[in-house]
Every structure is written in C-alpha cells, then in structure tokens.
Design an enzyme around this catalytic site. Structure first.
Site, PDB file in Angstrom:
ATOM      1  N   SER A  64     -24.687  53.216 -14.180  1.00  0.00           N
ATOM      2  CA  SER A  64     -24.378  54.575 -14.642  1.00  0.00           C
ATOM      3  C   SER A  64     -24.267  54.711 -16.156  1.00  0.00           C
ATOM      4  CB  SER A  64     -23.080  55.067 -13.993  1.00  0.00           C
ATOM      5  OG  SER A  64     -23.278  55.330 -12.625  1.00  0.00           O
ATOM      6  N   LYS A  67     -26.726  57.084 -17.575  1.00  0.00           N
ATOM      7  CA  LYS A  67     -26.586  58.531 -17.426  1.00  0.00           C
ATOM      8  C   LYS A  67     -26.473  59.236 -18.773  1.00  0.00           C
ATOM      9  CE  LYS A  67     -24.241  58.219 -12.923  1.00  0.00           C
ATOM     10  NZ  LYS A  67     -22.962  58.304 -12.208  1.00  0.00           N
ATOM     11  N   TYR A 188     -33.807  58.139 -10.358  1.00  0.00           N
ATOM     12  CA  TYR A 188     -32.417  57.898 -10.760  1.00  0.00           C
ATOM     13  C   TYR A 188     -31.977  56.481 -10.409  1.00  0.00           C
ATOM     14  CZ  TYR A 188     -27.356  57.864 -10.113  1.00  0.00           C
ATOM     15  OH  TYR A 188     -26.029  57.517 -10.129  1.00  0.00           O
ATOM     16  N   TYR A 240     -15.297  58.756 -15.441  1.00  0.00           N
ATOM     17  CA  TYR A 240     -15.038  59.306 -14.107  1.00  0.00           C
ATOM     18  C   TYR A 240     -13.635  59.880 -13.996  1.00  0.00           C
ATOM     19  CZ  TYR A 240     -19.210  56.501 -13.170  1.00  0.00           C
ATOM     20  OH  TYR A 240     -20.449  55.946 -13.213  1.00  0.00           O
ATOM     21  N   VAL A 258     -21.166  50.652 -12.633  1.00  0.00           N
ATOM     22  CA  VAL A 258     -20.637  49.733 -11.631  1.00  0.00           C
ATOM     23  C   VAL A 258     -21.273  48.347 -11.720  1.00  0.00           C
ATOM     24  CG1 VAL A 258     -19.974  51.566 -10.054  1.00  0.00           C
ATOM     25  CG2 VAL A 258     -22.251  50.533  -9.852  1.00  0.00           C
TER      26      VAL A 258
END
Length: 439
Positions: A64, A67, A188, A240, A258
């Site tokens: 991530s 992103k 993705y 997050y 992660v």
C-alpha cells in the site's frame, strides 16, 4: 573519516531490533511465509545522499505504500479537480480494506483500498497492462532506478482478491470507478507487488519532500502543488485507522504497507523509510513505526514542532589552502545560521570528506545562531575522529553554542579547546605548545 549518521541509524535499529511483537500479513499466502526477522532503516537527503542501516537493501513488496505515488500520478495526468470527482480526501477512521464511501459515492480517501483502486483506474491506458506500465514507470522514476514485480506475490494476492473485486464493483455501480472492476483490481494488485528496498523508499520519500524533484536524477516527476497535496493526504490518512496516533507521536507525512514498509517525508528536509514484516493490528510495521517515532524525536521532524530553517551551515572550508600563522597550519571550518539535523548533515559530510593534512583543525561557530542537540552530537563525532587522527582541535565559540560543558559531556574534554575568538585560540595554542602539550 566516516560520517556519524550511519552509526546513529545503526544505534536506532539496535535499540528496536529485539522487538518481536506483531504478526505477518497471513491473509496473503506469500506474505505469510516471509522471514519476519529483517529490519532496515534509511534516510535520504534532498541532494540524493542516502544513509542506511540493517537490511536496507533487501527487496520486499511495496504493497500500500504505492497508493500515495499512484495517486500523485493520477493527479499529474488527470488534474486534481478531475481526481477529486472520483476520490475524497477525508480520513475514514476505518481499516484499510473497509468499503468507505462518502455521500457522493466516492471512496473516502486514496490511501484505503477503495480509494487506491479508484486512483489506479484514473491512470492513462485502457487495459490493466497499459495502466500498470504507466505506474511502474512512475514508481521507477521516483526511486531513480528500474523496479520490477514479484510475480509470485501478485499471483497469491489475485487468488484472494475477492474483497477488492467486491469494492471495485460497488464503486463502478456508483459511478466512482473510471475503469472496469477487473481491470482496476488486477492493476492495483500488480502495483502492490512491485519490489523495492528501504533505501528506494527513502529516496521516493525525498522526491515528495523536495516538491516533486527526484533527488538523484534531478528529474521533476510531479509539480510542487501535487506533491504538497499528496503529503497532506498522507498526513491525515496514510496510516489508516492509526492516523491520529501517528500525527500525534510522529508528526510527518507517511504511508505504510502490509509488506512491512513505511515511507515518510519531512517537507523540504529529508525522506525517511523503515521496513520490518511484523505488523500491528492496524497493518503497520511494529518496528518501522518505532523507528519513525525515534527519528522524529531525535531529528526534530514533527510538523507541529517546526524548527528554524537550517541555513547553509558550512560557509567556508579551507584545507588545501591552509590558514597559517607562526604556530602552524590549520584546516578552517566556518559555520553559520541555525544548525539542525539537515544543516548538520551538510557539515559532517563536508568535514568527513575533506582530506585534512594540517596539524590543527579550527571550527568557527561565531556566526551560528543556534545548534540543535542532534547537531552537537554529530559535530562531536567528527571532532572525535579528528582527535583520533592526532589533530589539535579548537572551537571558536563566543556565544557558548557548543560550550565547554558540551565538550566534556561528549567525551572530548582536554582534546578540544573551547575559545572565544581566533586571538584567544592562538594564545592558548602558544601556551600549550610551550608546555609541550602540542609539540
């Protein structure tokens, strides 16, 4: 002479390495099998100079962390106004894989899965392959080297991508997804499987910190406004549902993954990265979070505790053309302004790289306004190295920036002479020479 920054990073790493709490990302079969032991830390200056410790060159999947960069690419190619029609910028307060949409049907922000899938869909291209090629090129440009994909991790994640496919279908039904769900999810997942190192992430963080200029290649990959926007969203949404704790304790923009990586950026100063696979309940690396907390505290990186801007710290360094008088020749380093970590890095890199053949080394602090504690520690390491080479050290310090007490605290008492002026230094040197202390 070696810079003291790498040993400092090693000290940070060693102080955290014994932590074994946290769990691997076992919901992704390939990540459930990785070695949990590796731990790396790296920082990148805005001129491309990088310092690292531990397993900083070990490849792992970006997950991530990508992103933030795909979001930047989407803004670069589509424009912020268009991107905001598809993705919001509000913290969701939810876990990264929750279906969080606002009252307009948009994903809450680009740092959760829903927003990242929507961001990938906005990248130019029709197929997943075409879009991903754009993403990989952009990630490579930010890292300053060609990156590749861990195909085994990609296959593993695609085999279990049911939730992400569900998210994509919901977004498509609501008009927030600019591509077919299978195209968006495949691309993705593939971007999440790109291999990077901790050092890569530090340089990528420095690219954002510099306003979009890659520090090694000097290529402008995004404009300043886009970089600032992405950093803002990273600050509020990048960690997050632990974003509030992060801003309070660490206080610089960051994005976790992660795979165990965290990328951070101190705007206008440095890029930061840390990596270790064990995750906390939020999906953030336990050791990497602890490392970033320590770096923020030690280096003064918290955005809400902004230090004075560090001026160019080394005005003049005379080594080959020596400063001479009737006592002998001296290498002369003259500092100025406020010396924070970034300025101190310039100082110690310059002083460590110079070939000093002179008998004396003089460090002039007369025009220094303030020196942070981390800067004094770094300066002490360099002065200690000069002492070990048999040099005679004098610090000109009329304002007591680096006091005699500091010299003693850093173990340099009797080895570094603290004086108030050049004239006092010459007098002390003559006296010590007459006493046989400086033959």
């Amino acid at each position: 002479m070696r810079s003291p920054i790498q040993p400092y990073l090693q000290n940070v790493l060693d102080s955290i390495a014994e932590r074994t709490d946290g769990e691997l990302a076992d919901y992704i079969p390939e990540l459930a099998q990785v070695d949990p032991a590796p731990f790396g830390i790296a920082i990148s200056m805005l001129d491309g100079q990088t310092y690292a410790a531990g397993d900083s060159d070990l490849p792992f999947t970006i997950q991530s962390v990508a992103k933030a960069f795909t979001y930047a690419l989407a803004i670069r190619e589509r424009g912020l106004e268009h991107v905001l029609e598809h993705i919001g910028v509000e913290p969701s307060g939810d876990a990264f894989n929750r279906i969080s949409v606002d009252d307009r049907g948009r994903p809450a922000n680009p740092m959760i899965n829903a927003g990242a899938i929507a961001a990938f869909a906005l990248v130019p291209g029709e197929s997943a392959e075409e879009k991903f090629a754009e993403v990989l090129q952009f990630l490579s440009a930010c890292a300053g080297r060609p990156l590749s994909v861990a195909e085994d991790v990609f296959a593993s994640e695609m085999d279990t991508a049911y939730r992400n496919l569900g998210i994509a279908n919901i977004l498509r039904a609501g008009g927030a997804l600019a591509a077919e769900p299978t195209v968006a999810v495949e691309g993705y997942v593939r971007q999440s499987s790109v291999l990077v190192t901790t050092e890569d992430l530090a340089v990528m963080g420095a690219t954002l910190a510099s306003g979009g200029v890659q520090p090694v290649t000097r290529e402008r990959v995004i404009d300043e406004d886009t970089a600032g926007h992405v950093l803002s969203v990273m600050t509020t949404c990048g960690m997050y549902d632990a974003a509030g704790d992060w801003v309070s304790a660490v206080g610089f923009p960051a994005k976790s993954g992660v795979g165990g990586g965290i990328v951070g950026a101190s705007p206008g100063r440095i890029g930061i990265a840390a990596f270790s696979p064990r995750l906390d309940r939020h999906g953030n690396s336990v050791r990497a979070v602890a490392a970033c907390e320590r770096l923020s505290r030690d280096l003064g990186l918290h955005l809400m505790r902004i230090p004075e801007v560090g001026h160019l710290a080394v005005r003049e360094a005379v080594t080959n053309t020596s400063v001479e008088n009737d006592i002998g020749s001296a290498a002369y380093f003259r500092l100025q302004g406020t010396i924070d970590f970034v300025a101190a890095e310039t100082v110690v890199r310059r002083m460590s790289s110079e070939s000093v053949s002179e008998r004396y080394v003089v460090v002039d602090l007369a025009e220094v306004i303030e020196a942070k504690s981390v800067a004094l520690l770094m300066l002490s390491e360099v002065l200690g190295a000069f002492c070990s080479e048999g040099k005679y050290l004098y610090v000109i310090d009329p304002a007591g920036i680096y006091s005699a007490a500091d010299i003693e605290a850093h173990g340099l008492a009797g080895r570094v002479q603290h004086v108030g002026s050049w004239e006092e230094g010459e007098r002390v040197a003559r006296e010590r020479t007459e006493q046989g202390l400086e033959p």
